[in-house]
Write an enzyme that holds these catalytic residues in place. Structure first.
Site, PDB file in Angstrom:
ATOM      1  N   HIS A 196       0.832  -1.201   0.000  1.00 44.66           N
ATOM      2  CA  HIS A 196       0.000   0.000   0.000  1.00 44.66           C
ATOM      3  C   HIS A 196       0.870   1.255   0.000  1.00 44.66           C
ATOM      4  O   HIS A 196       1.997   1.263   0.494  1.00 44.66           O
ATOM      5  CB  HIS A 196      -0.908   0.019   1.221  1.00 44.66           C
ATOM      6  CG  HIS A 196      -2.250  -0.581   0.984  1.00 44.66           C
ATOM      7  ND1 HIS A 196      -2.910  -0.487  -0.222  1.00 44.66           N
ATOM      8  CD2 HIS A 196      -3.089  -1.281   1.804  1.00 44.66           C
ATOM      9  CE1 HIS A 196      -4.077  -1.097  -0.139  1.00 44.66           C
ATOM     10  NE2 HIS A 196      -4.214  -1.590   1.077  1.00 44.66           N
ATOM     11  N   CYS A 231       0.161   1.476  -5.952  1.00 42.37           N
ATOM     12  CA  CYS A 231      -0.754   2.332  -6.713  1.00 42.37           C
ATOM     13  C   CYS A 231      -0.140   3.715  -6.931  1.00 42.37           C
ATOM     14  O   CYS A 231       0.652   4.193  -6.131  1.00 42.37           O
ATOM     15  CB  CYS A 231      -2.079   2.476  -5.969  1.00 42.37           C
ATOM     16  SG  CYS A 231      -2.985   0.935  -5.759  1.00 42.37           S
TER      17      CYS A 231
END
Length: 311
Positions: free
Chosen positions: A155, A217
């Site tokens: 993450h 991401c």
């Protein structure tokens, strides 16, 4: 009471703001501490393995990787290990491979450039990605060998943990290290790209190559694309030992945040001093008022006594 609350309300608001700003650092510190404990427990479990258990676990992991390569149509140099014949067999075997303590941890990842050291867990499910790097299923397990391509995901931008937040700071030529079953595997970054989530061609296994890709991401806070940091295996040497020993940095704040926190601390101290001075002034006024009332009371009492005496 109302006035007292009004006096300290600004201070309470500043303290609440400080608590919000410090949350990432405090939370990241706890995540780092838990990661350190998990890594220490993993290292101890590795030490407790017998030579036979160690050899079998490593052989099973490499057999799994050979099975993946075979399914992808890639020929491997070493065909001595028996590998599962189909995708269902591979999937059924996945959870038990390199799972020393039964908690899904298969090793740990150190990235000197980012000053992070985190466990690597099976799968990329949300509970895993909250506390460490996840191994993407259906990619090679992270044990260095030819015809292997491991993909590790993390993450970015979590308020509770640093993890892969700074992955965009990686540069071509940087090293990172993966430790599995007491073995340290070194990788050197050779390319960095940004792709759409469905563009996975660069994650394929390549014949004879030892590859690992870190994924997160991007852009920060938007997460519409994927940042891929590609690396290839290189020999791990003694000179790399100090580089690979990353402790991890619990500070999860940018310089502007640090300056803002410092300014708010100064404001909080100033407000606290004002509140204390106000309390001291109020106490002094009450004491003065009380003394004045006692004096007036004594004067009235003397007059009454005098009146009775004259009568």
């Amino acid at each position: 009471m109302r006035k007292k609350l009004d006096d300290i309300l600004p201070l309470l608001m500043v303290l609440a703001g400080l608590a919000i700003l410090l949350y990432p650092t405090v939370s990241n510190f706890l995540v780092e501490r838990n990661s350190s404990r998990a890594i220490a427990s993993y290292d101890q479990a590795v030490e407790d393995l017998s030579e036979e258990e160690y050899a079998q676990m490593l052989a099973d992991a490499r057999a799994y990787n050979q099975g993946l390569a075979a399914l992808a149509g890639v020929q491997t140099d070493d065909s001595s290990e028996s590998a599962p014949a189909d995708a269902e067999s591979l999937q059924a075997a996945y959870d038990d491979l390199l799972n020393l303590n039964g908690d899904g941890m298969m090793g740990y990842l150190s990235i000197p450039r980012l000053d992070v050291n985190m466990p690597i867990y099976h799968t990329v499910e949300e509970p895993v990605l909250q506390v460490g790097a996840g191994h993407m299923p259906e990619t090679s397990l992270p044990v260095s060998a030819p015809s292997v391509h491991s993909v590790l995901s993390g993450h970015r931008g979590l308020p509770s943990a640093k993890l892969f937040t700074d992955l965009d700071k990686m540069e071509v030529g940087d090293h990172f290290f993966i430790r599995v079953l007491g073995e340290t595997f070194a990788y050197q970054v050779d390319s960095i790209e940004t792709v759409l989530p469905n563009e996975t061609e660069s994650l394929a296994i390549r014949a004879g190559e030892d590859l690992c890709t870190l994924v997160t991401c991007t852009p920060y806070g938007i997460n519409s694309h994927r940042l891929l940091v590609h690396a290839h295996g290189i020999p791990y040497t003694e000179e790399m030992e100090q580089e690979a020993e990353v402790e991890g940095n619990p500070i999860n704040l940018s310089l502007p945040h640090v300056l803002l926190i410092a300014a708010m601390i100064v404001v909080a101290i100033a407000l606290g001093v004002l509140v204390l001075r106000g309390d001291a002034r109020a106490d002094a006024e009450r004491a003065h008022s009380g003394a004045h009332s006692r004096i007036e009371g004594n004067d009235k009492g003397d007059c009454r006594s005098g009146g009775s005496h004259f009568r």
